[in-house]
Design a protein around this motif. Structure first.
Motif, PDB file in Angstrom:
ATOM      1  N   LEU A 195      11.724   8.695  -7.141  1.00 44.34           N
ATOM      2  CA  LEU A 195      10.713   7.860  -7.148  1.00 44.34           C
ATOM      3  C   LEU A 195      10.837   7.065  -6.341  1.00 44.34           C
ATOM      4  O   LEU A 195       9.951   6.366  -5.807  1.00 44.34           O
ATOM      5  CB  LEU A 195      10.943   7.458  -8.406  1.00 44.34           C
ATOM      6  N   SER A 196      11.698   6.277  -5.900  1.00 46.44           N
ATOM      7  CA  SER A 196      12.070   5.451  -4.544  1.00 46.44           C
ATOM      8  C   SER A 196      11.573   5.784  -3.460  1.00 46.44           C
ATOM      9  O   SER A 196      11.077   4.778  -2.419  1.00 46.44           O
ATOM     10  CB  SER A 196      13.567   4.949  -4.576  1.00 46.44           C
ATOM     11  N   GLY A 197      11.801   7.074  -2.810  1.00 46.17           N
ATOM     12  CA  GLY A 197      11.091   7.805  -1.569  1.00 46.17           C
ATOM     13  C   GLY A 197       9.380   6.912  -2.152  1.00 46.17           C
ATOM     14  O   GLY A 197       8.487   6.709  -1.480  1.00 46.17           O
ATOM     15  N   LEU A 198       8.266   7.803  -3.456  1.00 41.72           N
ATOM     16  CA  LEU A 198       7.192   7.439  -3.270  1.00 41.72           C
ATOM     17  C   LEU A 198       6.733   6.244  -3.205  1.00 41.72           C
ATOM     18  O   LEU A 198       6.417   5.370  -2.748  1.00 41.72           O
ATOM     19  CB  LEU A 198       6.317   7.794  -4.678  1.00 41.72           C
ATOM     20  N   ILE A 199       8.104   4.939  -3.590  1.00 39.42           N
ATOM     21  CA  ILE A 199       7.625   3.469  -3.194  1.00 39.42           C
ATOM     22  C   ILE A 199       7.879   3.212  -2.257  1.00 39.42           C
ATOM     23  O   ILE A 199       6.728   2.886  -1.640  1.00 39.42           O
ATOM     24  CB  ILE A 199       8.353   3.058  -3.921  1.00 39.42           C
ATOM     25  N   GLY A 200       8.947   3.544  -1.539  1.00 41.63           N
ATOM     26  CA  GLY A 200       8.790   3.536   0.313  1.00 41.63           C
ATOM     27  C   GLY A 200       7.591   3.983   0.486  1.00 41.63           C
ATOM     28  O   GLY A 200       6.974   3.594   2.118  1.00 41.63           O
ATOM     29  N   LEU A 201       6.925   4.812   0.574  1.00 43.42           N
ATOM     30  CA  LEU A 201       5.617   5.911   0.994  1.00 43.42           C
ATOM     31  C   LEU A 201       4.887   4.990   0.966  1.00 43.42           C
ATOM     32  O   LEU A 201       3.585   4.708   1.570  1.00 43.42           O
ATOM     33  CB  LEU A 201       5.542   7.255   0.549  1.00 43.42           C
TER      34      LEU A 201
ATOM     35  N   LEU B 169      -1.375  -1.085  -6.283  1.00 42.43           N
ATOM     36  CA  LEU B 169      -0.292  -2.177  -6.740  1.00 42.43           C
ATOM     37  C   LEU B 169       0.351  -1.557  -7.953  1.00 42.43           C
ATOM     38  O   LEU B 169       0.936  -1.442  -8.868  1.00 42.43           O
ATOM     39  CB  LEU B 169      -0.957  -3.696  -6.921  1.00 42.43           C
ATOM     40  N   ILE B 170      -1.056  -0.888  -8.938  1.00 47.47           N
ATOM     41  CA  ILE B 170      -0.562   0.129 -10.140  1.00 47.47           C
ATOM     42  C   ILE B 170       0.629   0.786 -10.125  1.00 47.47           C
ATOM     43  O   ILE B 170       1.054   0.873 -11.246  1.00 47.47           O
ATOM     44  CB  ILE B 170      -2.194  -0.145 -10.828  1.00 47.47           C
ATOM     45  N   LEU B 171      -0.175   2.022  -8.917  1.00 47.39           N
ATOM     46  CA  LEU B 171       1.068   3.077  -8.817  1.00 47.39           C
ATOM     47  C   LEU B 171       2.439   2.700  -8.040  1.00 47.39           C
ATOM     48  O   LEU B 171       3.350   3.125  -9.319  1.00 47.39           O
ATOM     49  CB  LEU B 171       0.609   3.575  -7.825  1.00 47.39           C
ATOM     50  N   MET B 172       2.858   1.607  -7.434  1.00 45.38           N
ATOM     51  CA  MET B 172       3.648   0.846  -7.859  1.00 45.38           C
ATOM     52  C   MET B 172       4.502   0.120  -9.076  1.00 45.38           C
ATOM     53  O   MET B 172       5.632   0.560  -9.808  1.00 45.38           O
ATOM     54  CB  MET B 172       4.355   0.110  -7.388  1.00 45.38           C
ATOM     55  N   LEU B 173       3.655  -0.356 -10.484  1.00 41.99           N
ATOM     56  CA  LEU B 173       4.026  -0.823 -11.707  1.00 41.99           C
ATOM     57  C   LEU B 173       4.243   0.581 -12.059  1.00 41.99           C
ATOM     58  O   LEU B 173       5.304   0.378 -12.890  1.00 41.99           O
ATOM     59  CB  LEU B 173       2.871  -1.484 -11.959  1.00 41.99           C
TER      60      LEU B 173
ATOM     61  N   PHE C 224      -0.286   9.642   6.172  1.00 45.11           N
ATOM     62  CA  PHE C 224       0.577   8.770   4.842  1.00 45.11           C
ATOM     63  C   PHE C 224      -0.936   8.677   3.570  1.00 45.11           C
ATOM     64  O   PHE C 224      -0.414   8.939   2.857  1.00 45.11           O
ATOM     65  CB  PHE C 224       0.695   6.860   4.766  1.00 45.11           C
ATOM     66  N   HIS C 225      -1.840   9.003   4.669  1.00 44.19           N
ATOM     67  CA  HIS C 225      -3.147   8.720   3.546  1.00 44.19           C
ATOM     68  C   HIS C 225      -3.324   9.537   2.948  1.00 44.19           C
ATOM     69  O   HIS C 225      -3.473   9.471   1.615  1.00 44.19           O
ATOM     70  CB  HIS C 225      -4.825   8.467   4.465  1.00 44.19           C
ATOM     71  N   GLN C 226      -2.699  11.839   3.803  1.00 39.11           N
ATOM     72  CA  GLN C 226      -3.149  12.108   3.244  1.00 39.11           C
ATOM     73  C   GLN C 226      -2.023  12.263   1.561  1.00 39.11           C
ATOM     74  O   GLN C 226      -2.487  13.713   0.653  1.00 39.11           O
ATOM     75  CB  GLN C 226      -2.958  13.215   3.710  1.00 39.11           C
ATOM     76  N   MET C 227      -0.637  12.420   2.014  1.00 39.23           N
ATOM     77  CA  MET C 227       0.336  11.774   1.516  1.00 39.23           C
ATOM     78  C   MET C 227      -0.083  10.841  -0.372  1.00 39.23           C
ATOM     79  O   MET C 227       0.349  11.511  -1.119  1.00 39.23           O
ATOM     80  CB  MET C 227       1.773  11.824   1.805  1.00 39.23           C
ATOM     81  N   LEU C 228      -1.211   9.848  -0.215  1.00 39.49           N
ATOM     82  CA  LEU C 228      -0.964   9.397  -1.460  1.00 39.49           C
ATOM     83  C   LEU C 228      -1.776   9.394  -1.797  1.00 39.49           C
ATOM     84  O   LEU C 228      -2.196   9.207  -3.268  1.00 39.49           O
ATOM     85  CB  LEU C 228      -0.343   8.109  -0.582  1.00 39.49           C
TER      86      LEU C 228
END
Length: 188
Positions: free
Chosen positions: A112-118, A164-168, A138-142
């Protein structure tokens, strides 16, 4: 103090290796080519950093499904080794069953922390509009994670709040997983 410095070095090295294994898992899951000759910006360091551990696991567990079990297993085993090593040289002691659970939740937390970094890098790229190969990656990943959120989140003055919603949501998941881990460890 000496142990703290050694523990920090072990923590950093393990985090880098596990993050590389998790990134390899995620790229494979999304069917993004990360072979050394693919031109993928991550491929030049991802294979040398992870092959030494994932390739031998591939001889034990056959590879070929959409879920790269070998990368996940490598991530888990690296975290398990880190926790076991740090426990062996510290004052704290956990039963083996708790170490297995701690390693599993540590893996979830790191993913989850790595996903926040991405996501932070993705947002930065969206502000710069450089359109590089790295930005496209990065666009393809997220995009698979952001697309459903864009359907339910309104744009206000043309600003997309899906990141922002995804980060929350990720932060909320981390809090919930932390409470679940404590509850499980207390029940053992």
């Amino acid at each position: 103090m000496f142990f703290d410095l050694i523990a920090l070095c072990i923590e950093v090295c393990t985090t880098v290796l596990v993050a590389a294994c998790l990134l390899r898992f995620y790229l494979h899951f999304l069917k993004i080519n990360f072979a050394p000759t693919s031109g993928n910006p991550f491929s030049q360091f991802l294979h040398p950093l992870t092959d030494w551990f994932i390739r031998p696991l591939g001889k034990i567990i056959p590879f070929g499904a959409r879920i790269d079990i070998n990368s996940l297993l490598a991530s888990y085993l690296l975290i398990l080794a880190k926790i076991s090593f740090l426990q062996a040289f510290s004052r704290w002691s956990y039963p083996d069953s708790q170490i297995l659970i701690i390693a599993l939740f540590d893996l979830f937390d790191l993913a989850l922390s790595g996903l926040i970094g991405l996501l932070l890098v993705y947002v930065f790229f969206s502000w710069t509009n450089t359109y590089s190969a790295t930005q496209e990656l990065f666009h393809q990943m997220l995009e698979p994670l952001l697309k459903p959120l864009r359907k339910i989140s309104p744009k206000i003055s043309g600003v997309d709040f899906s990141a922002l919603i995804l980060m929350l949501l990720i932060q909320m998941s981390k809090v919930i997983l932390g409470h679940i881990q404590i509850a499980i460890l207390n029940s053992l």
